[in-house]
Structures are given as C-alpha cells and as structure tokens.
Design a protein around this motif. Structure first.
Motif, PDB file in Angstrom:
ATOM      1  N   ASN A  33       1.178  -0.352  -0.476  1.00 46.16           N
ATOM      2  CA  ASN A  33       0.006   0.125  -0.150  1.00 46.16           C
ATOM      3  C   ASN A  33       0.521   0.783  -0.519  1.00 46.16           C
ATOM      4  O   ASN A  33       1.680   1.775   1.046  1.00 46.16           O
ATOM      5  CB  ASN A  33      -1.167  -0.295   1.299  1.00 46.16           C
ATOM      6  N   LEU A 172      -7.447  -6.866   2.324  1.00 43.32           N
ATOM      7  CA  LEU A 172      -8.676  -6.367   1.866  1.00 43.32           C
ATOM      8  C   LEU A 172     -10.092  -7.139   0.777  1.00 43.32           C
ATOM      9  O   LEU A 172     -11.289  -6.671   2.100  1.00 43.32           O
ATOM     10  CB  LEU A 172      -8.928  -6.190   0.216  1.00 43.32           C
ATOM     11  N   THR A 173     -10.100  -8.349   1.733  1.00 40.62           N
ATOM     12  CA  THR A 173     -11.607  -9.369   1.805  1.00 40.62           C
ATOM     13  C   THR A 173     -11.329  -9.857   2.522  1.00 40.62           C
ATOM     14  O   THR A 173     -11.225 -11.258   2.467  1.00 40.62           O
ATOM     15  CB  THR A 173     -11.778  -9.932   0.661  1.00 40.62           C
ATOM     16  N   PHE A 196      -1.304  -4.781   3.015  1.00 35.76           N
ATOM     17  CA  PHE A 196      -2.244  -3.853   3.415  1.00 35.76           C
ATOM     18  C   PHE A 196      -2.022  -2.330   4.053  1.00 35.76           C
ATOM     19  O   PHE A 196      -2.294  -0.844   3.927  1.00 35.76           O
ATOM     20  CB  PHE A 196      -3.254  -4.612   4.186  1.00 35.76           C
ATOM     21  N   GLN A 247      -9.575   2.609   4.125  1.00 34.88           N
ATOM     22  CA  GLN A 247      -8.189   1.684   2.924  1.00 34.88           C
ATOM     23  C   GLN A 247      -9.277   0.701   2.239  1.00 34.88           C
ATOM     24  O   GLN A 247      -9.641   0.534   1.080  1.00 34.88           O
ATOM     25  CB  GLN A 247      -7.672   1.216   3.942  1.00 34.88           C
ATOM     26  N   ARG A 248     -10.504   0.081   2.742  1.00 36.37           N
ATOM     27  CA  ARG A 248     -11.220  -0.857   1.895  1.00 36.37           C
ATOM     28  C   ARG A 248     -11.290  -0.703   0.836  1.00 36.37           C
ATOM     29  O   ARG A 248     -12.197  -1.226   0.360  1.00 36.37           O
ATOM     30  CB  ARG A 248     -11.781  -1.844   3.074  1.00 36.37           C
ATOM     31  N   GLY A 274      -5.917  -5.705  -5.637  1.00 35.92           N
ATOM     32  CA  GLY A 274      -6.268  -5.372  -4.542  1.00 35.92           C
ATOM     33  C   GLY A 274      -4.846  -4.213  -4.754  1.00 35.92           C
ATOM     34  O   GLY A 274      -5.363  -2.061  -5.140  1.00 35.92           O
TER      35      GLY A 274
END
Length: 316
Positions: A33, A172-173, A196, A247-248, A274
C-alpha cells in the motif's frame, strides 16, 4: 552479496542500472500500500526497551484476525523459512507461479518439491504431504474459495498432512480468510502487516495454527524475534478500525482505475488483487515492456518465466 532472488522494490538497483536518480522514479514494483498507516513519532522508551509480550499486540491481533491462536513473527518471511523445519522429509506441492520464497524454503530444508498449476492440484493431492498456496495468489491474483481450501485441507489432514495458505494480500477481503476462532490440525495461515498497512519495513507478520505448530515455531524463534518498535507499530495499526475501513474503500477504487488503464494500453485481460494487477503479455513482450518502462523511470515487477508484468498502486 546480493540475494539469489529479487523482490519488488529494488529501486536503488534500478536507479544505478538505468542511471536515473531515485527521486525521478515511479515505483510500481511492489504490492505494498503506497499510503501506509500514519504512525506517530516513535516514543523514546519504545526504542530503549526490549520487547514484552504483554504490550497489547497479541490482543490487537486477536481482535483484528478473529482468533487468539496467533504467533507474531519477523514478517511472514520468518514463518516461511521455519515451517519446513517442523516436518520430516515430505512431498510438497507448491503453486507456480507464486511467491518464490515458499519453494526456496521447503527445498532448502530437504523436502521433495512438486510445482503445480491450479489444474494439477486435485489430481496431485493424494501424492502430497503438504500443499502450499498463496490466496489471493501473488502474482496472478487467482483466488481460491473457502470451500475448496477446506476440502483440500480435510484430505491432507486425514493422513497427517498440512495445508499452508499465505494470505499476505487478504486484508482487503477478510471474508475470504481461513482464520477462524479455533484452529484446525494441519491448517496453517500466514498473514502480513507489510502489504495492506504499507509497513513492510517493520517486518511483522503472524502465523495462525494449532498449538502444536505454534509451539514448534516458538522453539525455533530467536529471542526477541519481533522488535519493540515493530510490536508498537503493529498494535496501533491493527487497532485502528476507522483507517482500515477507509482503506478498504480507497484501495479498490484506485485499483479499478489502474485496471481500466492497463487494459486499454495492453489490450488484454488484467487480473487484480487490490494492491497489484497482473498483466500477461508473453515472455518476450513482457521483458521488452519492462525494459522500456524502466528506461522512462517506471519500475514494474517482471515475471519473465510467466511472461507477465505486475503493477502496484501509485501513491495517491
């Protein structure tokens, strides 16, 4: 001596090779990220004191991942290197292409390696003691369903085998994670703070597994394997649910824009997970495009054998 395998982010090497100053590069070679967690200044006492296990990191991790059966490690890389030492010589299936360190570690520990593609897994499982997967897969962005993974785990566990799943890009998931409140024998999940949260430099990860495996890893750990500043930073990042929620939302929006641009430029289907996009171009074309981009100061990750480039996100 430089490492045998290169990771993304080797910006200084690229700067030297192409004679372009560091500040003139756009580094898209990592899946990290680019908008990292905004840590405050590190308090002096954090630098001064040795790590302590009652500093709140484990409880923050348990809340974030949904289980207390976690071991902090010096990045998921520590777990990747140590897990093969906990088994006698085994037949290990490793998905390919995927993060190279898995194959390197199991091979170095004397295990028999079986490189697999996704279509091979079902037919090969009965001949394996260990199956190592990355979900979503780095670099191809392939995703495995929970049902499929648990079915494979069940088959392996019945004969004392392991399913090892590297979930470095699962944040993210989180609904796709195998981590549950209670562990299952022979099921091992690796997680990373680096991707992330954009904190790769602190070298912090976690292993989720049953107590037998965690105790085995603890015996192999060096004293103070995770530094005090890393524990402090990890506790803050894991506890900040507002930042995580934002962030998601932001990261998928940025990736959607990148995917559209890449598909328009290269006229091919682009897969994404992502934090990175995978562009299959064919071997010669991928090498040529990687070189062309480097000459313009854009660093991507080349997977020459797979004939593909991986693009990370640019800082917003």
């Amino acid at each position: 001596m430089r490492p045998t395998h290169q990771h993304g982010g080797q910006l200084k090497l690229a700067s030297e090779r192409y004679n372009i100053p560091l500040e003139n590069w756009v580094d898209l070679s990592t899946g990290i990220n680019p908008d990292s967690y905004p840590l405050p200044a590190v308090p002096t006492e954090i630098w001064q004191r040795l790590p302590e296990s009652n500093d709140g990191l484990e409880s923050a991790a348990a809340s974030y991942y949904g289980s207390s059966h976690l071991l902090p490690t010096a990045g998921s890389q520590e777990a990747i290197q140590r897990l093969p030492l906990l088994r006698e010589r085994s037949r290990v299936g490793i998905i390919n292409p995927a993060y190279h360190s898995h194959k390197q570690a199991w091979q170095a520990a004397g295990h028999e390696i079986f490189p697999l593609n996704n279509a091979d897994i079902e037919g090969s499982l009965s001949a394996l003691d260990v199956l190592v997967l990355v979900n979503p897969t780095n670099p191809t962005a392939h995703r495995y369903s929970l049902e499929q993974l648990l079915f494979w785990h069940q088959q392996l566990a019945q004969r004392g085998g392991w399913l090892v799943v590297d979930e470095a890009f699962m944040d993210l998931t989180p609904e796709g994670s195998l981590i549950a409140e209670k562990p299952r024998a022979g099921l091992i999940v690796l997680r990373s703070i680096g991707k992330f949260f954009g904190l790769a430099g602190i070298r912090l990860g976690f292993v989720w597994a049953d107590d037998t495996i965690l105790k085995g890893l603890i015996k192999l750990q060096d004293d103070w394997a995770v530094s005090n500043p890393a524990r402090w930073a990890g506790r803050l990042a894991l506890s900040d649910f507002r930042w995580q929620r934002d962030q998601r939302k932001k990261i998928p929006e940025s990736m959607a824009g990148l995917k559209i641009r890449l598909q328009a430029i290269y006229q091919c289907e682009v897969a994404e997970a992502g934090l990175f996009a995978y562009v299959p171009l064919g071997k010669e074309s991928a090498i040529e495009e990687h070189e062309r981009l480097c000459k313009t100061g854009v660093l991507t990750r080349l997977f020459a054998d797979a004939g593909a480039l991986r693009f990370g996100l640019e800082k917003r």
